[in-house]
Design an enzyme around this catalytic site. Sequence first.
Site, PDB file in Angstrom:
ATOM      1  N   LYS A 190       9.015  16.232   7.139  1.00 41.95           N
ATOM      2  CA  LYS A 190       8.692  16.969   5.714  1.00 41.95           C
ATOM      3  C   LYS A 190       7.645  15.851   4.959  1.00 41.95           C
ATOM      4  O   LYS A 190       8.221  14.972   4.650  1.00 41.95           O
ATOM      5  CB  LYS A 190       9.858  16.986   5.089  1.00 41.95           C
ATOM      6  N   GLU A 265      13.291   2.939   3.228  1.00 42.20           N
ATOM      7  CA  GLU A 265      11.951   2.240   3.081  1.00 42.20           C
ATOM      8  C   GLU A 265      11.601   2.617   1.559  1.00 42.20           C
ATOM      9  O   GLU A 265      10.901   3.462   1.446  1.00 42.20           O
ATOM     10  CB  GLU A 265      11.059   2.203   4.208  1.00 42.20           C
ATOM     11  N   CYS A 299       3.636  -0.176  -0.986  1.00 46.97           N
ATOM     12  CA  CYS A 299       4.813  -0.748  -1.343  1.00 46.97           C
ATOM     13  C   CYS A 299       4.958  -2.324  -1.279  1.00 46.97           C
ATOM     14  O   CYS A 299       5.673  -2.833  -1.899  1.00 46.97           O
ATOM     15  CB  CYS A 299       5.797  -0.169  -0.355  1.00 46.97           C
ATOM     16  N   GLU A 396       7.545  -0.534 -11.016  1.00 52.43           N
ATOM     17  CA  GLU A 396       6.551  -0.423  -9.997  1.00 52.43           C
ATOM     18  C   GLU A 396       5.846   0.713 -10.844  1.00 52.43           C
ATOM     19  O   GLU A 396       5.950   1.847 -10.930  1.00 52.43           O
ATOM     20  CB  GLU A 396       7.489   0.176  -8.811  1.00 52.43           C
TER      21      GLU A 396
HETATM   22  P1  NAD Z   1       8.851  10.221  -3.740  1.00 58.23           P
HETATM   23  O1  NAD Z   1       9.923   9.434  -3.301  1.00 58.23           O
HETATM   24  O2  NAD Z   1       8.635  10.766  -4.738  1.00 58.23           O
HETATM   25  O3  NAD Z   1       8.549  11.039  -2.386  1.00 58.23           O
HETATM   26  C1  NAD Z   1       8.692  10.804  -1.066  1.00 58.23           C
HETATM   27  C2  NAD Z   1       9.134  11.832  -0.366  1.00 58.23           C
HETATM   28  O4  NAD Z   1      10.415  12.421  -0.528  1.00 58.23           O
HETATM   29  C3  NAD Z   1       8.178  12.844  -0.441  1.00 58.23           C
HETATM   30  O5  NAD Z   1       8.053  13.745   0.890  1.00 58.23           O
HETATM   31  C4  NAD Z   1       8.945  14.063  -1.296  1.00 58.23           C
HETATM   32  O6  NAD Z   1       8.693  15.567  -1.220  1.00 58.23           O
HETATM   33  C5  NAD Z   1      10.208  13.633  -0.876  1.00 58.23           C
HETATM   34  N1  NAD Z   1      11.296  14.011  -1.754  1.00 58.23           N
HETATM   35  C6  NAD Z   1      11.379  14.141  -2.913  1.00 58.23           C
HETATM   36  N2  NAD Z   1      12.858  14.475  -3.612  1.00 58.23           N
HETATM   37  C7  NAD Z   1      13.545  14.353  -2.541  1.00 58.23           C
HETATM   38  C8  NAD Z   1      14.699  15.008  -2.439  1.00 58.23           C
HETATM   39  N3  NAD Z   1      15.375  15.229  -3.417  1.00 58.23           N
HETATM   40  N4  NAD Z   1      15.358  15.132  -1.153  1.00 58.23           N
HETATM   41  C9  NAD Z   1      14.509  14.802  -0.241  1.00 58.23           C
HETATM   42  N5  NAD Z   1      13.299  14.451   0.007  1.00 58.23           N
HETATM   43  C10 NAD Z   1      12.671  14.300  -1.320  1.00 58.23           C
HETATM   44  O7  NAD Z   1       7.983   8.968  -3.246  1.00 58.23           O
HETATM   45  P2  NAD Z   1       6.272   8.897  -3.412  1.00 58.23           P
HETATM   46  O8  NAD Z   1       5.976   8.883  -4.983  1.00 58.23           O
HETATM   47  O9  NAD Z   1       5.730  10.246  -2.586  1.00 58.23           O
HETATM   48  O10 NAD Z   1       5.751   7.615  -2.874  1.00 58.23           O
HETATM   49  C11 NAD Z   1       5.703   6.521  -3.324  1.00 58.23           C
HETATM   50  C12 NAD Z   1       6.890   5.582  -3.124  1.00 58.23           C
HETATM   51  O11 NAD Z   1       7.245   5.144  -2.000  1.00 58.23           O
HETATM   52  C13 NAD Z   1       6.916   4.259  -4.195  1.00 58.23           C
HETATM   53  O12 NAD Z   1       7.919   4.072  -4.641  1.00 58.23           O
HETATM   54  C14 NAD Z   1       6.674   3.329  -2.741  1.00 58.23           C
HETATM   55  O13 NAD Z   1       6.813   1.867  -3.016  1.00 58.23           O
HETATM   56  C15 NAD Z   1       7.225   3.804  -1.774  1.00 58.23           C
HETATM   57  N6  NAD Z   1       6.979   3.245  -0.331  1.00 58.23           N
HETATM   58  C16 NAD Z   1       7.766   2.504   0.182  1.00 58.23           C
HETATM   59  C17 NAD Z   1       7.354   2.094   1.337  1.00 58.23           C
HETATM   60  C18 NAD Z   1       8.321   0.976   2.075  1.00 58.23           C
HETATM   61  O14 NAD Z   1       8.035   0.988   3.674  1.00 58.23           O
HETATM   62  N7  NAD Z   1       9.252   0.550   1.509  1.00 58.23           N
HETATM   63  C19 NAD Z   1       6.193   2.365   2.115  1.00 58.23           C
HETATM   64  C20 NAD Z   1       5.343   3.346   1.464  1.00 58.23           C
HETATM   65  C21 NAD Z   1       5.751   3.788  -0.039  1.00 58.23           C
END
Ligand code: NAD
Length: 502
Positions: A190, A265, A299, A396
């Site tokens: 997804k 992550e 991240c 963040e």
């Molecule tokens: P997000 O959490 O908003 O979304 C990530 C994914 O989760 C999307 O595909 C979204 O549709 C899905 N999602 C949202 N709500 C959900 C739910 N209730 N159930 C299942 N899936 C759901 O994150 P974002 O804004 O897309 O990405 C940025 C974030 O990702 C930042 O906080 C960043 O630090 C983090 N990140 C972490 C790493 C790491 O390795 N630690 C790497 C890259 C990004």
Amino acid sequence: MSALDTNIEKLTGFLTRFKETGVRNRIAGEDREGSAGVFQSTSPVDKSVICDVAHGTADDIDAAAKAAHAAFADWRDMPAADRRRILLNVADAIEARAEEIALCECWDTGQTLRFMSKAALRGAENFRFFADQVIQARDGQHLKSPTLMNVTTRVPIGPVGVITPWNTPFMLSTWKIAPALAAGCTVVHKPAEDSPLTARLLVEITEEAGLPKGVLNTVNGFGPDAGKALCEHQLIKAIAFVGESRTGSLIVKQGAETHKRNHLELGGKNPVIVFDDADLERALDAVIFMIYSINGERCTSSSRLLVQDTIKEEFEAKLIERVNNIKVGHPLDPATEIGPLVTEEHYSKVTSYFDIAREDGATIAAGGVKVGDEGYFVRPTLFTNANNQMRIAQEEIFGPVLTSIPFSTEEEALQIANDTPYGLTGYVWTNDLTRALGFTDKLEAGMIWVNSENVRHLPTPFGGVKASGIGRDGGDWSFEFYMEQKHIGFATGQHKIMQLGK
Ligand code: NAD
């Protein structure tokens, strides 16, 4: 013709098929419409509509999970050498389409070509690295006891869900999907709703490279319906998630009923600590690179600069000069260093911190302004005169925004560095070996680099502590997640079995 014009012309060619058919879901090797119709993907460069995207919901997730379940036994039982060959073919096929992947990713996310041209190659490298681990992935141990020959083996956990964010989506998707496939799992992916293009390219590429139908399925949609349904699905055995920390909590809750294994992550507010004995020129380069590359939407970015008070003035002065020099512009222009932020929502979030910084009493030493109104561009920003209690030091922001905080002693630096809910990465600049050893020992982070920016090495563990995540990727750690350990004990003789009711 300029390099920018040439890239725009190439991109226009690559986008034609998306304009005609949209981004469809891919389930069991077939294109499927979304059961809730379509939503639109727009480009952050000029806010134009890129194409329609299938709006998947729980019904589509159900179909994809059933497809992944149906494909599982054959994929699991395929000879490892054959699985390895297919994954190597995928790596070659990604490389062959690297330009298409890079240009689409830039247009979809606002990332610059300067950085994204390597993202596809890193994606290929992920497939190549894990392909080479396939042969030994099942290997176990021999643990002899007095009456038994005990052996262990690893088996793939089953169909898994992979949920990815919009920042560097292609690289991150391959980072999760390649080890899952190498382990023998089948996958329902997804992708983030804000960056659907390259996930579609990935599933196409894998199938063209010989991945059997249903082994990788892609369902587009939003988190609260498609994402949630994936976490809740009975046939899905584990969720590999990359995204925000608060979404990570939801992933765990949603998967509780079906006893999901989760790998999270999550976010970060990573410190880079610069001591006055460091090589300050190299430290400056690394500080700038680790927050202003990839639009700061990274991240592992070092979004808090902890600088020793003895060098603060000089270091910040050089920093301001360099930050003001960073080129913001069209992401397909090879000279551009920072492109637009991914969406209007994210742009509003990042720019809201300009006022928050002022209200908290910090100084906006560079940037702090929007650029034009065609797309979601901001100037790279530096906050000074800050302390670690301010929201700009605790939250963040996930944009090209750095908060500089002074410290005087090693103890104070450590206290500030650890005073955050997060613990993903830390970067330490010092030429004092003893200090580096002691400091890294006490720094609360999953990954630390000394006198270096983040340089990823695939066999090393990747992941965070505290609110930055649970679990590790990389090397054999990835297989620990996607596989179950199985123990089998063989009696070596006629040992005494307790006799009840005799
Ligand atoms: P997000 O959490 O908003 O979304 C990530 C994914 O989760 C999307 O595909 C979204 O549709 C899905 N999602 C949202 N709500 C959900 C739910 N209730 N159930 C299942 N899936 C759901 O994150 P974002 O804004 O897309 O990405 C940025 C974030 O990702 C930042 O906080 C960043 O630090 C983090 N990140 C972490 C790493 C790491 O390795 N630690 C790497 C890259 C990004």
